[in-house]
Write an enzyme that holds these catalytic residues in place. Structure first.
Site, PDB file in Angstrom:
ATOM      1  N   GLU A 330      58.613  22.904  21.534  1.00  0.00           N
ATOM      2  CA  GLU A 330      58.253  21.498  21.352  1.00  0.00           C
ATOM      3  C   GLU A 330      57.785  20.807  22.624  1.00  0.00           C
ATOM      4  O   GLU A 330      57.116  19.786  22.572  1.00  0.00           O
ATOM      5  CB  GLU A 330      59.432  20.716  20.744  1.00  0.00           C
ATOM      6  CG  GLU A 330      60.685  20.722  21.577  1.00  0.00           C
ATOM      7  CD  GLU A 330      61.649  21.800  21.103  1.00  0.00           C
ATOM      8  OE1 GLU A 330      62.851  21.577  21.166  1.00  0.00           O
ATOM      9  OE2 GLU A 330      61.178  22.873  20.695  1.00  0.00           O
ATOM     10  N   ASP A 372      22.044  27.508  36.444  1.00  0.00           N
ATOM     11  CA  ASP A 372      20.643  27.211  36.693  1.00  0.00           C
ATOM     12  C   ASP A 372      20.368  27.480  38.167  1.00  0.00           C
ATOM     13  O   ASP A 372      21.308  27.616  38.965  1.00  0.00           O
ATOM     14  CB  ASP A 372      20.371  25.739  36.332  1.00  0.00           C
ATOM     15  CG  ASP A 372      18.916  25.358  36.521  1.00  0.00           C
ATOM     16  OD1 ASP A 372      18.048  26.213  36.285  1.00  0.00           O
ATOM     17  OD2 ASP A 372      18.657  24.212  36.914  1.00  0.00           O
ATOM     18  N   ASP A 640      22.066  20.998  36.124  1.00  0.00           N
ATOM     19  CA  ASP A 640      21.932  19.566  36.428  1.00  0.00           C
ATOM     20  C   ASP A 640      20.732  18.914  35.745  1.00  0.00           C
ATOM     21  O   ASP A 640      20.495  17.721  35.935  1.00  0.00           O
ATOM     22  CB  ASP A 640      21.818  19.359  37.944  1.00  0.00           C
ATOM     23  CG  ASP A 640      20.530  19.935  38.518  1.00  0.00           C
ATOM     24  OD1 ASP A 640      19.898  20.770  37.840  1.00  0.00           O
ATOM     25  OD2 ASP A 640      20.160  19.549  39.642  1.00  0.00           O
ATOM     26  N   ASP A 644      19.236  21.848  30.862  1.00  0.00           N
ATOM     27  CA  ASP A 644      20.526  22.534  30.907  1.00  0.00           C
ATOM     28  C   ASP A 644      21.529  21.953  29.917  1.00  0.00           C
ATOM     29  O   ASP A 644      22.593  22.544  29.696  1.00  0.00           O
ATOM     30  CB  ASP A 644      21.131  22.433  32.318  1.00  0.00           C
ATOM     31  CG  ASP A 644      20.268  23.098  33.367  1.00  0.00           C
ATOM     32  OD1 ASP A 644      19.714  24.172  33.072  1.00  0.00           O
ATOM     33  OD2 ASP A 644      20.132  22.543  34.468  1.00  0.00           O
ATOM     34  N   ASN A 708      67.455  34.220  20.331  1.00  0.00           N
ATOM     35  CA  ASN A 708      68.482  33.376  19.726  1.00  0.00           C
ATOM     36  C   ASN A 708      68.523  33.556  18.210  1.00  0.00           C
ATOM     37  O   ASN A 708      69.592  33.649  17.602  1.00  0.00           O
ATOM     38  CB  ASN A 708      68.236  31.912  20.062  1.00  0.00           C
ATOM     39  CG  ASN A 708      68.665  31.583  21.482  1.00  0.00           C
ATOM     40  OD1 ASN A 708      69.359  32.364  22.132  1.00  0.00           O
ATOM     41  ND2 ASN A 708      68.244  30.424  21.978  1.00  0.00           N
ATOM     42  N   ASN A 733      68.218  23.648  22.904  1.00  0.00           N
ATOM     43  CA  ASN A 733      66.780  23.878  23.022  1.00  0.00           C
ATOM     44  C   ASN A 733      66.120  22.818  23.881  1.00  0.00           C
ATOM     45  O   ASN A 733      65.243  23.099  24.701  1.00  0.00           O
ATOM     46  CB  ASN A 733      66.160  23.896  21.615  1.00  0.00           C
ATOM     47  CG  ASN A 733      64.777  24.507  21.616  1.00  0.00           C
ATOM     48  OD1 ASN A 733      64.594  25.608  22.100  1.00  0.00           O
ATOM     49  ND2 ASN A 733      63.803  23.788  21.082  1.00  0.00           N
ATOM     50  N   ASP A 737      64.277  23.459  27.413  1.00  0.00           N
ATOM     51  CA  ASP A 737      62.900  23.019  27.627  1.00  0.00           C
ATOM     52  C   ASP A 737      62.797  22.109  28.839  1.00  0.00           C
ATOM     53  O   ASP A 737      61.835  22.174  29.613  1.00  0.00           O
ATOM     54  CB  ASP A 737      62.387  22.285  26.385  1.00  0.00           C
ATOM     55  CG  ASP A 737      61.991  23.254  25.278  1.00  0.00           C
ATOM     56  OD1 ASP A 737      61.804  24.443  25.588  1.00  0.00           O
ATOM     57  OD2 ASP A 737      61.877  22.832  24.118  1.00  0.00           O
TER      58      ASP A 737
END
Length: 898
Positions: A330, A372, A640, A644, A708, A733, A737
């Site tokens: 999460e 390019d 540029d 392109d 787990n 958990n 985290d």
């Protein structure tokens, strides 16, 4: 044999090479193209009649009518996303959607604690992402500015009127001069020495001469049968296009097309809209569906097993939901965003604007960089490279005479003259302006393709100095200067001179001849008739040089596993010369006309083994990018120009510069604010660091959560109560985290950064299966200790069992952070950064304290006896040793870790 015939024989191979490319023919609506060609082939009066205009311009009523009919002179472009839409886009993420669904299910089943925990993670992640992308978007918007936003027009009642670009309409009479941007697709009516830079459209570095003469409808083909073919739009000398600019000279022109009907507009329409998925997007999606599939298999098993064995189906359902949340990383959206934002901040300090955060990781995954040539690898600036006699020896007199010619001419000085005049040292050497005086000038014209000045050294004789196109100038030379001696220009010397020119052309140089002729000082006025029997002095060679940092940047990219390919609208001869100078080893060269003959599969096979693609149309560049992607490559594109833009948009990561055209900047993901290309290599390394720290989190979380769940399945089968309550799983958990939130500030081993890194769901699944169960071994040992040593084997004593496994599970998962973050031995060969060490130490302390706190009691935990901790220490030490041994075996077996 005449001099002209000799020239044609020697130079024919150059003509044939150039002719094979077929020129650049960007795709455009056939009806619009037909009108441009029709107007090009007409005389001025017919063109004015066709477009219902006049040399005096349009009236106000006509302008209003045409604005209503054709619309304003604007093209489609990608507008900035409104802030509220950008915020909503943050929720359009696979992991965020999974978490929202789990939070909703938790809420509907009255598990408010679980719903709140997951919802907070979603909100924080989305807000972090929104803040960084909004800030980058505002910085990119500040770059958007056109070179010139007004156009000069002639309208009835106004000899010259400045109006906004968007107010230009078909039929308007446009006045062009040096520095102007061409405001629409136009047909020249009158011109004087006008040079147009089309590099943003075609990639050609050199300005193109334009004329007001009627364009030829057909030209001779290079095919042996003498067949003819139509000229392309950009090959017509009396047409100019929106987005190009005037380098020198003046002209009047009539507008043919405006807005989206222009060539520029047709390109813009092809690049706006939704983007294709990048390497990062595809990787995140694949990992998400891997975890979802795993979840869909494991969660029902946990639910059915606990419900059947324990008899409480509601509690089993809540427990299964907690397991589902546990299987979902999460914090991943937050970790990903924090990593990307940290990378964006680091790159901003190097004057690099990251418009789209995902592009940072794509930069690290990039294994092919298509670029390019003009303006990216090269300076897009003409310089005088050499001044040579016909023996290919440097000759100061060639530069001296060329400088006098450019210095004293009164016409508009083009880029070549400016390049000559940058040799300021000649001012002192020639004592200018006192050392010479100008007597007369014979101006340049496009028939002669040369110009002359007549100068006299103070108290000396007069000299005519002529500078111009090689063929035209050599046709009027009868002698040549060698070793300061004037000798007849023999057939052999002509051949020698032309071979020199051909060699320099093949090296990408544009050659200009220099000649002179002593004159009578008593003559007051000179003419074209005096340009004969000249003495050829030598040649001056011009080129568009590579950027100073290009060679080093390409070397570093190659060293880090990134192949560089050149995709340019320029010709292959010039491109090969640039490759040679910047150190690109050419494997194969392909031209635009070859690509047109190939289907997508054939092009993909060819693109992999081709280094240089020359004479390309804009859509061909984009097609090559997609072909390389189809072969599994993560492709970056550096460009540029207008030509392109499609490739910038289709690439996994589009890179442009702040001096690029608006459409190129809008299409890019990353904008370089400095000319140095070395930041590219730094960006690649930063991208790999970002990926490394993200994949650390995914593998740590996925393998630990898998272990787990594996332990839960075993415990559920043999233990008469839940091995851990749902709220305890969620908190464990969350704490685990949180211990990884400092990973964006962690270091990566140098070995990891040496090659491109891509998302590999199969590798993650394999990692889960092999590494996850290692923790289950010690979970089972904990079950045995709690059951037999501490007698926590009844429902009345389940809190002791659950508290013991909570602490062991959290501490073992926290220890695995240091084991997984490096393929080396943790703490001895590789140590985590200070933020990671402090965060994990804090979580270890917090987890050990929780069972003794009131909040732990509210979660169903209880204080543990002190005798528990020696057992815990032994199990953690054994776990660390076994995990390191399994890691060593895994690296040897699969030759990979992160």
């Amino acid at each position: 044999m005449t001099f002209r015939e000799i020239w044609k024989n020697v130079a024919r191979q150059v003509v044939l090479v150039k002719g094979m490319s077929g020129g650049l023919r960007p795709s455009v609506d056939p009806a619009l193209s037909e009108l441009l060609i029709q107007v090009s082939d007409m005389d001025n009066a017919s063109a004015l009649t066709l477009l219902a205009s006049a040399t005096a311009g349009l009236s106000a009523d006509q302008v209003e009518e045409r604005l209503q009919k054709y619309g304003r002179n604007t093209v489609a472009y990608e507008r900035a996303i409104p802030p509220h839409i950008m915020l909503l886009h943050g929720f359009n993420n696979p992991f965020v959607i999974v978490l929202i669904i789990l939070a909703l299910v938790s809420y509907l089943t009255s598990d408010l604690k679980g719903a709140v925990v997951v919802s907070v993670m979603v909100v924080v992640s989305v807000c972090m992402r929104f803040f960084q992308e909004y800030r980058s978007s505002k910085a990119a918007e500040a770059l958007k500015s056109m070179v010139k936003t007004t156009a000069s027009v002639r309208r009835i009642g106004f000899a010259k009127q400045e109006i906004a670009f968007e107010e230009v309409v078909p039929g308007d009479i446009i006045l062009l001069s040096a520095g102007d941007m061409v405001p629409a697709d136009v047909r020249l009516l009158t011109s004087r020495d006008i040079f147009i830079s089309e590099s943003s459209l075609t990639g050609e570095a050199m300005p193109i001469e334009k004329y007001d003469t009627v364009g030829q409808a057909r030209e001779k083909s290079s095919q042996p049968n003498g067949a003819t073919k139509p000229l392309g739009l950009l090959e017509r000398s009396n047409l100019c296009f929106l987005g190009t600019n005037v380098v020198s000279g003046t002209a009047t022109a009539i507008v043919v097309h405006t807005g989206e009907r222009t060539l520029f507009g047709s390109l813009a329409k092809n690049i706006v809209g939704s983007r294709s998925l990048t390497s990062f997007d595809r990787g995140v999606n694949s990992v998400t569906w891997l975890l979802i599939r795993f979840m869909l298999v494991m969660v029902p098993i946990v639910f059915v097993l606990n419900g059947a064995l324990k008899g409480d189906w509601q509690e089993a359902f809540l427990f299964a939901i907690a397991v589902a949340v546990g299987l979902t990383p999460e914090m991943l959206p937050m970790v990903v965003t924090a990593n990307l934002a940290k990378g964006a901040v680091a790159m901003s300090k190097r004057k690099v604007i990251v418009k789209r955060l995902n592009s940072i990781q794509n930069l690290g995954a990039m294994d092919v960089l298509c670029t390019d040539k003009t303006g990216t690898l090269t300076q897009d600036k003409i310089i005088l490279e050499e001044h040579l006699n016909i023996r290919d020896e440097h000759d100061a007199r060639v530069l001296k005479y060329a400088y006098l010619n450019s210095y004293y001419q009164t016409g508009l000085k083009n880029l070549l003259d400016r390049a000559v005049l940058e040799h300021f040292e000649m001012l002192n050497e020639l004592w200018l302006p006192e050392g010479y005086e100008k007597i007369d000038e014979i101006p340049f014209d496009f028939t002669r393709r040369r110009m002359s000045v007549i100068v006299r050294k103070r108290n000396g004789a007069a000299t005519l100095i002529c500078k111009g196109a090689v063929e035209e100038l050599m046709n009027i030379c009868s002698h040549v200067e060698l070793d300061r001696k004037v000798v007849p220009l023999s057939i052999e010397l002509v051949r020698q001179a032309h071979e020199l020119v051909l060699k320099k052309n093949e090296n990408g140089c544009r050659m200009v001849a220099v000649a002179y002729k002593p004159m009578e000082s008593t003559v007051a006025q000179f003419s074209v008739d005096d340009e004969h029997n000249l003495v050829l002095l030598g040649f001056i060679a011009f080129l568009d040089p590579p950027k100073e940092t290009a060679a080093e940047a390409i070397r570093l990219l190659h060293q880090n596993g990134v192949a560089v390919k050149i995709l340019t609208g320029d010709n292959d001869i010039v491109t090969k010369r640039v490759c040679l100078e910047v150190g690109i080893q050419i494997q194969r060269v392909a031209l635009g006309y070859e690509i047109e003959r190939l289907n997508d599969r054939e092009l993909a096979d060819m693109a992999v083994h081709t280094t240089v693609f020359a004479k390309l149309a804009p859509m061909q560049k984009a097609r090559i990018v997609r072909a390389l992607q189809s072969k599994g490559h993560t492709v970056g594109f550096l460009g540029d120009g207008i030509n392109d833009a499609p490739a910038l948009r289709d690439a996994d990561v589009g890179i442009s510069v702040d001096t690029a055209t608006d459409i190129a900047r809008e299409s890019a993901d990353i904008i370089l604010l400095e000319k140095s290309l070395l930041v590219l290599e730094e960006g690649v390394i930063k991208g790999r660091e970002v990926y490394g720290n993200i994949i650390k989190y995914i593998k740590m979380t996925a393998s630990s959560n898998f272990g787990n769940v594996f332990s839960i399945l075993i415990a559920s089968a043999f233990i008469p109560f839940l091995p851990m309550l749902a709220v305890q799983i969620l908190v464990q958990n969350l704490l685990y985290d949180f211990s990884q939130t400092a990973l964006p500030w962690d270091k990566m081993d140098p070995e990891f950064l040496r090659k491109p890194r891509k998302w590999e769901p199969q590798g993650i699944a394999r990692f889960m299966v092999f590494i996850g169960p290692v923790s289950s071994v010690f979970d089972i040992m904990t079950f045995v200790v709690m059951w037999f040593v501490f007698k926590a084997n009844t429902v009345e004593h389940q809190a002791v069992f659950q508290s013991g496994w909570f602490i062991e599970g959290l501490l073992s998962q926290t220890l695995v952070v240091h084991l997984i973050r490096t393929q080396k031995i943790p703490f001895l060969q590789s140590t985590a950064s200070a933020p990671v060490l402090l965060t994990t130490l804090f979580i270890v302390g917090l987890g050990a304290w929780l069972p003794y706190a009131s909040i732990g009691e509210a979660m169903g935990m209880t204080a543990l006896p002190w005798q528990y901790f020696p057992y815990l220490g032994i199990m953690l030490l054994a776990y660390g040793v076994l995990a390191q041994l399994v890691k060593t075996w895994y690296i040897r077996r699969f030759r990979a870790w992160l």
